[in-house]
Design a protein around this motif. Sequence first.
Motif, PDB file in Angstrom:
ATOM      1  N   UNK A 168       0.859  -1.190   0.000  1.00 32.85           N
ATOM      2  CA  UNK A 168       0.000   0.000   0.000  1.00 32.85           C
ATOM      3  C   UNK A 168       0.887   1.229   0.000  1.00 32.85           C
ATOM      4  N   UNK A 169       0.694   2.096  -0.973  1.00 28.53           N
ATOM      5  CA  UNK A 169       1.391   3.375  -0.986  1.00 28.53           C
ATOM      6  C   UNK A 169       0.505   4.396  -0.284  1.00 28.53           C
ATOM      7  N   UNK A 170       1.000   4.963   0.801  1.00 25.53           N
ATOM      8  CA  UNK A 170       0.199   5.835   1.664  1.00 25.53           C
ATOM      9  C   UNK A 170       0.785   7.242   1.642  1.00 25.53           C
ATOM     10  N   UNK A 171      -0.008   8.190   1.181  1.00 22.54           N
ATOM     11  CA  UNK A 171       0.374   9.605   1.195  1.00 22.54           C
ATOM     12  C   UNK A 171      -0.251  10.249   2.430  1.00 22.54           C
ATOM     13  N   UNK A 172       0.576  10.906   3.239  1.00 22.14           N
ATOM     14  CA  UNK A 172       0.089  11.535   4.466  1.00 22.14           C
ATOM     15  C   UNK A 172       0.433  13.016   4.429  1.00 22.14           C
ATOM     16  N   UNK A 173      -0.592  13.879   4.581  1.00 21.61           N
ATOM     17  CA  UNK A 173      -0.311  15.316   4.549  1.00 21.61           C
ATOM     18  C   UNK A 173      -0.058  15.844   5.962  1.00 21.61           C
ATOM     19  N   UNK A 174       0.294  17.121   6.048  1.00 17.31           N
ATOM     20  CA  UNK A 174       0.674  17.694   7.342  1.00 17.31           C
ATOM     21  C   UNK A 174      -0.495  17.823   8.304  1.00 17.31           C
ATOM     22  N   UNK A 175      -1.716  17.654   7.807  1.00 15.93           N
ATOM     23  CA  UNK A 175      -2.882  17.652   8.685  1.00 15.93           C
ATOM     24  C   UNK A 175      -3.174  16.260   9.234  1.00 15.93           C
ATOM     25  N   UNK A 176      -2.387  15.256   8.787  1.00 16.60           N
ATOM     26  CA  UNK A 176      -2.580  13.897   9.265  1.00 16.60           C
ATOM     27  C   UNK A 176      -3.560  13.077   8.463  1.00 16.60           C
TER      28      UNK A 176
END
Length: 302
Positions: free
Chosen positions: A96-104
């Motif tokens: 799984x490729x998981x993109x996480x932004x600075x807001x979580x």
Amino acid sequence: MHAKVVVVGSLNMDLIVRMPRFPVAGETLAGHGFATAAGGKGANQAVAAARLGAKVAMAGCVGDDSNGAELRAGLLAEGIDCSGVATVPGVATGIATILVDDAGQNAIVIAAGSNDEMTAERLADHDGLLEAADIVIAQLEVPMATVEATLLRAHELGRTVILNPAPAVGPLPENWYSLIDYLIPNESEAALLTGIAVDSPESALQAAQKLLANGARRVLITLGSQGVFYADGERHLHLPVEPVVAVDTTAAGDTFVGGFAAGLAEGMPLESAIRLGQRAAALAVTRPGAQPSIPHRHELPA
């Protein structure tokens, strides 16, 4: 070991990229962190149930590669019975490729790989796990025929059946509902199952009523920072949560499902089991990663 909770589902290696915000189509965006971590909804739920006190067994498939070996070793280290985890040669372990932004918040792309090899025939080879279980948990990251076989057999054996319909793509097959003791979608999954936009306890009630009408015995809709909405044929209730600062919401729902199952396996009353899942999920979102974020029972606030 006779596991009280048996999880039939996926095992993935998570490839996690942190970034200030999600890119738009065609954009190249500089991230500021990369990590790998054990994941997959099935394995996450198994780890959560184990760390929160249950005896757990896992049924699924990994590839004959380094990711598969690492995932199996991780489950064994948690004390999880992996006799039902097959190693399939010539197939890559799921990722799984998981993109996480600075807001979580996160966005996830899955390549099923070996998870597609978890067939109903393989499940039948491990029928003893289901026979020995009290609670059987399934999700939708293995073939639908396998999920159906899991629900049918667990129901036939009189086990408590939990379905986390994730990732949902639309309504469930009609014949599944009567096999499910606890149906646990999140807001977006509940919307896909019912066609009702779910963004509040009030809309969660409407969605839950539709799912109950379809035949589910009990419905728990997780509402993120708004808590959990529960409904059955006789009552409904909203259980809010204390606000936390989210770092990464990956595996929050899986932590809730595993914690809830651990509470049921322990004999807790319904609301106490829900609270256990909520407390664990609230702590998990304050940490990065999937399985690395899942807390142990002794870490939970009173």
